[in-house]
Design a protein around this motif. Structure first.
Motif, short mmCIF file in Angstrom:
data_model
loop_
_atom_site.label_atom_id
_atom_site.label_comp_id
_atom_site.label_asym_id
_atom_site.label_seq_id
_atom_site.Cartn_x
_atom_site.Cartn_y
_atom_site.Cartn_z
N ARG A 2 0.83 -1.20 0.00
CA ARG A 2 0.00 0.00 0.00
C ARG A 2 0.87 1.25 0.00
N SER A 3 0.37 2.29 -0.64
CA SER A 3 1.17 3.51 -0.76
C SER A 3 1.31 4.27 0.55
N ASP A 4 0.55 3.87 1.58
CA ASP A 4 0.71 4.52 2.88
C ASP A 4 1.53 3.66 3.84
N ILE A 30 7.95 0.73 2.30
CA ILE A 30 8.55 1.49 1.20
C ILE A 30 10.01 1.80 1.51
N ARG A 66 11.24 8.04 -1.33
CA ARG A 66 9.87 8.53 -1.12
C ARG A 66 9.64 9.88 -1.78
N LEU A 120 8.92 9.35 -5.39
CA LEU A 120 7.62 8.71 -5.50
C LEU A 120 6.50 9.73 -5.34
N GLY A 177 3.63 10.84 -8.15
CA GLY A 177 2.19 10.72 -7.96
C GLY A 177 1.45 11.96 -8.42
N ALA A 197 -5.18 4.96 -0.53
CA ALA A 197 -3.99 4.11 -0.41
C ALA A 197 -4.28 2.64 -0.69
N TRP A 209 -1.00 1.06 -5.04
CA TRP A 209 0.11 0.32 -4.44
C TRP A 209 1.43 0.79 -5.02
N ILE A 210 2.51 0.30 -4.38
CA ILE A 210 3.87 0.60 -4.83
C ILE A 210 4.54 -0.70 -5.23
N PHE A 248 3.99 3.17 -9.42
CA PHE A 248 2.72 2.93 -8.78
C PHE A 248 1.98 1.80 -9.50
N LEU A 305 4.06 10.83 1.75
CA LEU A 305 5.33 10.29 1.30
C LEU A 305 6.47 11.29 1.48
#
Length: 551
Positions: A246-248, A253, A260, A263, A267, A287, A291-292, A302, A415
């Motif tokens: 998840r991106s959060d 990450i 970050r 990234l 976004g 989020a 995803w990452i 992403f 991020l």
């Protein structure tokens, strides 16, 4: 009997969480106050929660359709107080799964074959379960991993029944609720009904995924899973299985060694690319759906999931929105006000200086902050609220875009807390607009419209011929009464030469379009035949000759 019982359940839950305070001052609140002594209230920590949190918990108690209702309602930040909108945005669409055997039967019925004939393996334990559908992992005969999304059994009947109840509640709110002309409960329910019905059609979601994947084919920034159309219907959607975090999930990450800051900037760039280059954007970009890819450390990417809610703007709104963003970047308040009027977003009788003052009042406080602390989504939200004060109804697609912008900016700041969104967004938007307005892009759009111009050409020629016949016979005349209009009529009568030139100009313009579309032979100039350019220049000369002279 279901509807009366369901209404009573809704009222009981509303009173249990003491939501009657949201209707304070309305006639409906007096009715609820009479019922309050007969419904026990929540106690402990829940009782001390803010109103938005209590509303969120009440919707969760009412079930999955009301959870979805709250999620959609959270996008209407133009109608809701900020504290309630933020709480509703936290609603989690996770509900108890239905048995894997039922999911398997649903898939087999939709696809017309047993699972064994379709897949090498099928996991009856769902990967995720939501209010509309749930997702199962599977493996195809060739070894490719997929996920199969299947609708909940009977969900269409449940949705229609609850939409009917929401309409009944909206009718009550319009009669007894606070400020119904501004909040427009029936229109909000209509919007929610459209969203829910769209999500019931998984083939539509597959088409959304397919278009987004095509838009970013070969992209190093965004990956969209492939749709397996042979295993997809309105009730079942089969997608390539992807892996990421998840991106959060900041710890995961960082553990992967991903930058970050890069990234976060990527976004923001992706959002503006989707909106202004493609005019097709992911409108549920929280989020859980973004995803990452942790396998790409030097070039972070992403991964997009869940394509049930996508956004697009009419071409004219896209143009005015792009111009508005540019004016905001340049702090040109007069331009912002003028654009709102030109776009038809504001009533025509509004004075531009009044609107400019309102825009300045909204925007100027933001510009006293460091650029890294300014969120365009917040600025846009405040501008929409100004519009409401001038009795404007903002179109749903603009609200959807504003909500998505808030999501993207929030993710970007998560991020990279020091992300300068303006510094990232401004050159991306400028480059996209430069490309869209280049001669090559204009010629491409002209070529796309060529078939309709050719189809209309005979009618234009016939109309021009009929008018010239009437003019030659004296039947083309104007009957006017004021002296000023009489003088204009005399000038028109004396200017048949201008009409001839105008018709000639139209003919030459059509000829230029035909020569360009057919790629006539001979020398080429800037991607177009020289003959097309000559016809175009001739059309321009004819239009200039037709232009009225001042005496």
């Amino acid at each position: 009997m279901r509807s009366p019982l369901r209404v009573l359940t809704i009222l009981r839950v509303a009173l249990r969480y003491r939501l009657d305070g949201l209707l304070e001052g309305t006639r409906l609140s007096r009715l609820l106050r009479l019922m309050k002594p007969f419904v026990p209230a929540v106690r402990g920590e829940t009782a001390a929660l803010a109103r938005g949190a209590r509303l969120r918990l009440a919707l969760q108690d009412l079930g999955p359709i009301f959870v979805k209702f709250g999620q959609v309602l959270s996008t209407r930040r133009d109608l809701l107080p900020a504290d309630i909108a933020e709480e509703l945005a936290l609603l989690q669409d996770q509900v108890a799964p239905f048995p894997g055997a039922i999911a398997r039967a649903q898939i087999e019925q939709a696809l017309g074959q047993p699972i064994e004939a379709l897949c090498a393996s099928f996991d009856p334990v769902p990967l995720a379960s939501a209010s509309i559908a749930q997702v199962h992992a599977a493996t195809l005969e060739d070894g490719r991993e997929v996920v199969i999304k299947v609708l909940r059994p009977g969900i269409d009947r449940t949705i229609e029944a609850d939409i009917g109840l929401l309409r009944a509640l909206a009718a009550v709110a319009e009669r007894f609720g606070p400020d119904p002309e501004r909040t427009r409960p029936t229109e909000v329910v209509d919007e929610i009904a459209r969203s829910l019905r769209d999500e019931l059609d998984l083939q539509r979601e597959g088409a959304n995924a397919s278009v987004l994947r095509r838009n970013f084919a070969g992209s190093a920034d965004l990956y969209v899973p492939e749709v397996h159309w042979k295993l997809s219907t309105e009730q079942v959607l089969t997608l390539e299985r992807v892996h990421g975090v998840r991106s959060d999930d900041l710890k995961a990450i960082e553990a992967a060694g991903i930058d970050r800051r890069a990234l976060a900037a990527k976004g923001v760039e992706l959002f503006y690319t989707q909106v202004f280059r493609d005019n097709f954007f992911h409108a549920d970009a929280h989020a859980g759906n973004i995803w990452i890819d942790t396998t790409r450390v030097t070039q972070p990417r992403f991964i997009a999931l869940d394509f049930g809610i996508m956004g697009a703007l009419p071409e004219i709104d896209q143009y005015y929105l792009a111009e508005n963003f540019t004016a905001i970047f340049e702090r040109d308040y007069r331009r912002i006000a003028q654009l709102h009027l030109d776009a038809g977003w504001m009533p025509g009788g509004i004075r531009i200086d009044d609107l400019e003052g309102a825009v300045r009042t909204v925007c100027e406080p933001y510009f006293t902050r460091p650029l890294s602390e300014i969120a365009l989504g917040e600025v846009l939200l405040k501008l929409f609220k100004v519009a409401h004060r001038y009795q404007l109804t903002i179109q749903p697609q603009l609200i959807l875009l504003q909500k998505t912008l808030l999501n993207i900016e929030g993710l970007g700041r998560l991020l990279d807390p020091k992300l300068d969104i303006w510094a990232v967004a401004k050159p991306v938007l400028a480059e996209i607009l430069r490309e869209k307005r280049s001669p090559q892009a204009l010629l491409k759009r002209a070529r796309a419209r060529l078939p309709s111009l050719i189809a209309a050409a005979p009618e234009v020629a016939d109309l021009a011929h009929d008018y010239l016949k009437q003019a030659a016979s004296g039947r083309a005349s104007l009957r006017l009464h004021s002296d000023d209009l009489k003088r204009l009529a005399d000038a028109a009568h004396a200017g048949h030469r201008q009409t001839v030139y105008a018709v000639l100009g139209v003919g030459l313009m059509l000829a230029a379009a035909v020569l360009y579309g057919l790629r006539a032979g001979g020398p080429q100039f800037m991607g177009a035949p020289s003959s097309a350019w000559l016809a175009g220049v001739g059309a321009l000369w004819a239009f200039i000759a037709a232009w009225p002279r001042r005496h």
